[in-house]
Design an enzyme around this catalytic site. Structure first.
Site, PDB file in Angstrom:
ATOM      1  N   GLU A 135       5.464  -2.980   0.150  1.00 52.72           N
ATOM      2  CA  GLU A 135       4.249  -3.727   0.659  1.00 52.72           C
ATOM      3  C   GLU A 135       4.753  -4.814  -0.059  1.00 52.72           C
ATOM      4  O   GLU A 135       4.579  -5.545   1.173  1.00 52.72           O
ATOM      5  CB  GLU A 135       2.587  -3.194   0.609  1.00 52.72           C
ATOM      6  N   HIS A 167      10.567  20.506 -12.036  1.00 49.54           N
ATOM      7  CA  HIS A 167      10.559  21.874 -10.968  1.00 49.54           C
ATOM      8  C   HIS A 167      10.094  21.468  -9.371  1.00 49.54           C
ATOM      9  O   HIS A 167      10.109  22.732  -8.752  1.00 49.54           O
ATOM     10  CB  HIS A 167       9.389  22.479 -11.728  1.00 49.54           C
ATOM     11  N   LYS A 184      -0.234  -1.686  13.850  1.00 47.63           N
ATOM     12  CA  LYS A 184      -2.078  -1.439  14.483  1.00 47.63           C
ATOM     13  C   LYS A 184      -2.321  -2.322  15.870  1.00 47.63           C
ATOM     14  O   LYS A 184      -3.228  -1.475  16.360  1.00 47.63           O
ATOM     15  CB  LYS A 184      -2.423  -2.503  13.225  1.00 47.63           C
TER      16      LYS A 184
HETATM   17  O1  F6P Z   1      -2.649  -2.532   6.794  1.00 44.58           O
HETATM   18  C1  F6P Z   1      -2.447  -3.051   5.016  1.00 44.58           C
HETATM   19  C2  F6P Z   1      -3.280  -3.074   3.993  1.00 44.58           C
HETATM   20  O2  F6P Z   1      -3.852  -5.174   5.202  1.00 44.58           O
HETATM   21  C3  F6P Z   1      -3.229  -3.716   2.865  1.00 44.58           C
HETATM   22  O3  F6P Z   1      -2.385  -4.773   2.026  1.00 44.58           O
HETATM   23  C4  F6P Z   1      -4.478  -3.394   2.712  1.00 44.58           C
HETATM   24  O4  F6P Z   1      -4.687  -2.838   1.033  1.00 44.58           O
HETATM   25  C5  F6P Z   1      -4.992  -2.543   3.327  1.00 44.58           C
HETATM   26  O5  F6P Z   1      -4.148  -2.096   5.012  1.00 44.58           O
HETATM   27  C6  F6P Z   1      -6.594  -2.607   3.060  1.00 44.58           C
HETATM   28  O6  F6P Z   1      -6.899  -3.797   3.445  1.00 44.58           O
HETATM   29  P1  F6P Z   1      -8.286  -4.019   3.492  1.00 44.58           P
HETATM   30  O7  F6P Z   1      -8.624  -3.972   2.434  1.00 44.58           O
HETATM   31  O8  F6P Z   1      -9.140  -5.445   4.390  1.00 44.58           O
HETATM   32  O9  F6P Z   1      -9.460  -2.848   4.213  1.00 44.58           O
END
Ligand code: F6P
Length: 550
Positions: free
Chosen positions: A359, A390, A515
């Site tokens: 990421e 394995h 998203k």
């Molecule tokens: O969608 C990626 C992300 O933003 C990550 O970088 C982050 O760790 C995760 O989602 C969770 O985000 P949050 O802590 O804001 O719920």
């Protein structure tokens, strides 16, 4: 005079490409044969030891990587990051996970405001929750003490705390006896559903962990958990303060969800999600291993921060690990990297690193926003090494892919002396077996079987080509302090690689579009597909609707 527009235009870069061409055709066994080289390729900081002698790397390559690091301004960039400079330009902020492990009394300011006191204030709030739960003073709606804590989070708000709680479980203090810590992350609700069957609402506490407090995966699980709780005790005003804690950078959103001030633990937007286990996001770790051990983890990470700040590049462990990573991924064009701990306690460390590295450095534009013309982060995965032997080592030994690997092994097994009699002896032997396998695999990966046991009539399927480079990381033993060191080592490795690649490791814009489209798909599943839905997706929507009868 022309100005270099890309890293790959630099003469230092071109030089490394030449060296890579030369070394690629050399058998790894030959490069590594020199005992003097082996001695020079082993580096130590306290209880942490890194051995690069099985890498396809010679003195000239290493020196040239160090020159590239200088040219990329690495020493200044390290100072910048550690002192709160804006190292995340696309979000206009510092990345100060290192501030979370500064000792009280240290000086650090963000936008002119001191942060260390605030960090320790937040840590005290964590300590106070831990104390109330461990001492059984935190009681649920029926007056009974909390027995189960469920962390609801995803990504950085889940992987770090989960991985660390699994790794350090044996350090749980006697006060934590009987307390069970669970982790729920998946959006589909199956993990939560399975878990809820085993829990009693009156003795369950939920931690809603989310930096943004908007992540749909987490909020969906949190809402279901609340409904489950309200089925048992319908008065939300009474139940939420007793059964829900929020950990976030957004107090306004925690309040809107119903979490009272006294149950909110805050952290700061200058802590990246995947770097946040040192903050209040680490509350489940502290609940599992107690505050003393949690602080020891922070101290281990701080030790590595100091090392990273002070050591010259040529003996700086995270710098070297990062340079070797860039060497393999970019100059030797190795696109897959395996993380292979030889210790069952580190089972989830590879998944944690998958987020940390991919990421952060899975990027293809430079800090100036221009497309880059070289490979950045490799695909990273891993598993407990002995189990992976394995499962997927066949590919490492005889597949067609080049794969670089990190082998991680604690040398002494902390806690063995606590076991009695035969079990003690057996466990000691098992620990030695794990170490032996670790050494054997790195050796076979390097050398193959080209020497001793190959005859002209040995069939191809029995031949191991070797030539797969690896780093061996030894910890004197695995404990909260060395574990903190190990994580910080990788955090800084990621930063070093990003500087060499000229990319921003602290944003993750690549996850945003998915998203947004997911929200469109919710509409589509409810019978309102957008006009521009593609043919493939339309067909799947039709198939789903046929199956569900909607
Ligand atoms: O969608 C990626 C992300 O933003 C990550 O970088 C982050 O760790 C995760 O989602 C969770 O985000 P949050 O802590 O804001 O719920």
């Amino acid at each position: 005079m022309s100005t270099a527009t890309s890293r790959s235009d630099l003469p230092e870069w071109k030089r490394l490409e030449e060296i890579a061409r030369r070394l690629t055709v050399e058998p790894l066994g030959r490069i590594a044969a020199d005992p003097e080289r082996a001695r020079r390729m082993l580096f130590r900081a306290g209880p942490l030891c890194l051995d690069f002698s099985k890498q396809r790397l010679d003195a000239e390559a290493l020196k040239s990587l160090l020159l590239l690091a200088e040219k990329a301004g690495l020493p200044g960039k390290i100072r910048d990051m550690l002192s709160g400079g804006v190292v995340n330009p696309t979000e206009g902020r510092p990345a100060l996970h290192t501030a979370l492990r500064l000792p009280l009394g240290a000086e650090l300011r963000v936008d002119g405001a001191p942060v260390v006191d605030e960090v320790h204030e937040s840590l005290s709030r964590v300590a106070s929750v831990v104390e109330r739960i461990h001492s059984r003073q935190w009681r649920g709606f029926s007056g009974r003490a909390i027995q189960d804590v469920v962390n609801i989070g995803v990504g950085g708000s889940d992987l770090g705390p989960f991985m660390a709680s699994q790794a350090l479980g044996e350090f749980a203090p006697s006060e934590a006896e009987g307390l069970r810590i669970h982790f729920v992350s998946s959006i589909d609700g199956t993990q939560l559903a399975d878990l809820l069957h085993t829990l009693r609402p009156e003795t369950t506490l939920f931690i809603i962990s989310s930096k943004s407090f908007t992540t749909i995966d987490t909020m969906a699980n949190a809402n279901t958990a609340l409904q489950w709780m309200l089925n048992a005790a319908p008065d939300a005003d009474m139940v939420i303060p007793l059964h829900f804690i929020g950990v976030s950078t957004r107090p306004d959103r925690m309040t809107a969800w119903g979490i009272p001030d006294c149950n909110q633990i805050r952290f700061w937007d200058w802590v990246g999600g995947r770097f946040s286990l040192w903050s209040a996001i680490g509350l489940p770790i502290a609940l599992k291993i107690g505050m003393t051990h949690f602080r020891s983890m922070l101290a281990g990470a701080h030790f590595v921060d100091n090392h990273f700040r002070q050591q010259p590049l040529e003996s700086n462990l995270p710098v070297l690990l990062g340079l070797v990573g860039v060497w393999n991924a970019t100059f030797l064009d190795i696109r897959a990297h395996a993380v292979l701990p030889y210790d069952g306690r580190l089972k989830y460390f590879p998944s944690y690193l998958a987020q940390l590295e991919m990421e952060s450095n899975g990027k293809s534009v430079d800090t100036g926003g221009q497309p880059i013309d070289y490979h950045t982060c490799p695909v990273l995965w891993g598993e407990v090494g002995s189990n992976a032997q394995h499962a997927f080592y066949q590919l490492l030994h005889q597949g067609t892919q080049m794969v670089s690997s990190d082998f991680i092994a604690p040398v002494r097994r902390y806690g063995l002396t606590h076991h009695d009699g035969e079990a003690h002896k057996g466990l000691q032997q098992q620990h030695q077996l794990a170490l032996a396998n670790c050494l054997a695999q790195t050796r076979v990966l390097m050398l193959g079987n080209s020497t001793a046991d190959i005859r002209p009539d040995t069939p191809g399927f029995k031949r191991y080509r070797g030539n797969q480079p690896s780093t061996t990381i030894l910890l004197d033993e695995l404990n909260p302090h060395t574990f903190g060191m190990l994580i910080a080592l990788y955090e800084h490795k990621v930063f070093v690689m990003s500087v060499l690649w000229d990319i921003n490791p602290f944003d993750q814009w690549g996850v945003e579009l998915g998203k947004k489209i997911a929200m469109d798909m919710v509409e589509a599943l409810q019978g309102r597909p957008a006009a521009d839905t593609d043919a493939s997706t339309q067909q799947l929507l039709a198939e789903i609707s046929r199956i569900t009868g909607d």
